[in-house]
Design a protein around this motif. Structure first.
Motif, short mmCIF file in Angstrom:
data_model
loop_
_atom_site.label_atom_id
_atom_site.label_comp_id
_atom_site.label_asym_id
_atom_site.label_seq_id
_atom_site.Cartn_x
_atom_site.Cartn_y
_atom_site.Cartn_z
N VAL A 32 -0.24 6.48 11.03
CA VAL A 32 -0.66 5.94 9.74
C VAL A 32 -2.17 5.78 9.74
CG1 VAL A 32 -0.50 4.01 8.12
CG2 VAL A 32 1.53 4.72 9.42
N TRP A 88 0.84 -1.19 0.00
CA TRP A 88 0.00 0.00 0.00
C TRP A 88 0.88 1.25 0.00
CZ3 TRP A 88 -3.79 -1.55 4.54
CH2 TRP A 88 -4.45 -2.74 4.17
N LYS A 89 0.52 2.23 -0.83
CA LYS A 89 1.31 3.45 -0.95
C LYS A 89 0.62 4.61 -0.24
CE LYS A 89 4.75 1.90 -3.42
NZ LYS A 89 4.98 2.31 -4.79
N SER A 90 1.43 5.55 0.20
CA SER A 90 0.91 6.71 0.91
C SER A 90 0.49 7.80 -0.07
CB SER A 90 1.99 7.27 1.85
OG SER A 90 2.98 7.97 1.10
N HIS A 91 -0.06 8.89 0.47
CA HIS A 91 -0.45 10.04 -0.36
C HIS A 91 0.77 10.69 -1.00
CE1 HIS A 91 0.45 11.57 3.66
NE2 HIS A 91 0.76 12.71 3.12
N HIS A 115 1.02 9.72 7.85
CA HIS A 115 0.80 9.21 6.49
C HIS A 115 -0.62 8.65 6.35
CE1 HIS A 115 5.20 9.34 6.26
NE2 HIS A 115 5.22 8.61 7.36
N ASN A 119 3.14 8.76 -2.19
CA ASN A 119 3.62 7.65 -3.01
C ASN A 119 4.82 6.94 -2.38
OD1 ASN A 119 3.11 6.09 -5.35
ND2 ASN A 119 4.86 7.02 -6.40
N ILE A 124 4.91 2.52 3.14
CA ILE A 124 4.92 2.71 4.59
C ILE A 124 4.80 1.34 5.26
CG2 ILE A 124 3.79 3.83 6.54
CD1 ILE A 124 5.04 5.77 4.53
N VAL A 132 -2.42 5.94 3.91
CA VAL A 132 -2.13 4.92 2.89
C VAL A 132 -3.45 4.43 2.32
CG1 VAL A 132 0.04 4.22 3.97
CG2 VAL A 132 -2.06 3.03 4.58
N VAL A 163 -5.26 4.40 7.42
CA VAL A 163 -5.62 3.60 6.24
C VAL A 163 -6.91 4.16 5.66
CG1 VAL A 163 -6.18 1.30 5.39
CG2 VAL A 163 -4.52 1.56 7.26
#
Length: 220
Positions: free
Chosen positions: A95, A44-47, A123, A49, A52, A125, A97
């Motif tokens: 984090v 999974w990528k964060s805002h 972050h 990119n 995490i 994600v 989600v």
């Protein structure tokens, strides 16, 4: 008699006090495990990119659901009461989600948060809803996601990916169970969650001190 009392106050009483507080260290510095070894976040990528991960980090983990913007006040509370206090610890992160499709809402929320604090270790994600449901179930929580498939609660995850919280008898000898902390309640963040994050950080500081002492002892 008076002389003996003075000696007791000056010498014996401090030792007794030290032993009393020292005996409570283990109890204070251990936060119970609720669920062992939850999964990591995979690809999974964060805002931003970024990839995490939970492993090796002390993580405050949340689930936004589809209506991210409506929880902006919750994330403001979290940023002010928890993030600002602990953001300088290099292994600390928050984090959240979020479902794929909420990217614009996240951008808007992050823009607002950055006006009051730097948010480099917070972050969002993104994953599809099925992935989020599967991940959430793996945490074995009592609370279910709300109608928007999110929750106002956040959870403490340690460096080994264990979910930590409160269970068993508290200081008042009352049965207690807490798996998450409600971000809509400033008092809960300020009091209970602040204390519990502090305990997790103390655990790792003590472990680091012990490790360094052992290395010196054996000349490593």
């Amino acid at each position: 008699m008076k002389k003996n009392l003075v000696l007791f106050v000056l010498f014996i009483l401090p030792i007794v006090a030290y032993l009393f507080f020292a005996s409570g260290v283990d109890g204070f510095t251990k936060l119970p495990t609720i669920t062992e070894k939850i999964p990591d976040l995979g690809k999974w990528k964060s805002h931003d990119n970024e990839a995490i991960h939970l492993q090796g980090k002390i993580t405050i983990l949340g689930f936004s659901g589809n209506d991210v913007y409506s929880k902006r006040g919750n994330y403001f509370n979290l940023s002010q009461k928890i993030y600002k206090r602990y953001s300088e610890f290099k292994d600390f992160q928050i984090v959240i989600v979020a479902p794929v499709g909420t990217e614009k809402q996240v951008d808007s929320v992050m823009t607002k948060l950055k006006t009051v604090s730097e948010m480099k270790n917070m972050h969002f994600v993104f994953a599809n809803q099925n992935e989020i449901d599967t991940f959430y179930k793996s945490m074995k929580l009592q609370e279910q996601l709300d109608v928007e498939k999110g929750t106002p609660n956040v959870f403490i995850i340690d460096k080994e990916k264990n979910l930590r919280g409160r269970k068993g008898l508290n200081k008042k000898n009352e049965e207690e169970y807490k798996e998450g902390y409600n971000t809509s309640l400033v008092s809960e963040l300020h009091n209970e969650m602040t204390d519990d994050v502090k305990i997790i950080l103390a655990e790792y500081r003590l472990a680091l001190k012990k490790n360094n002492a052992d290395r010196k002892k054996y000349g490593l």
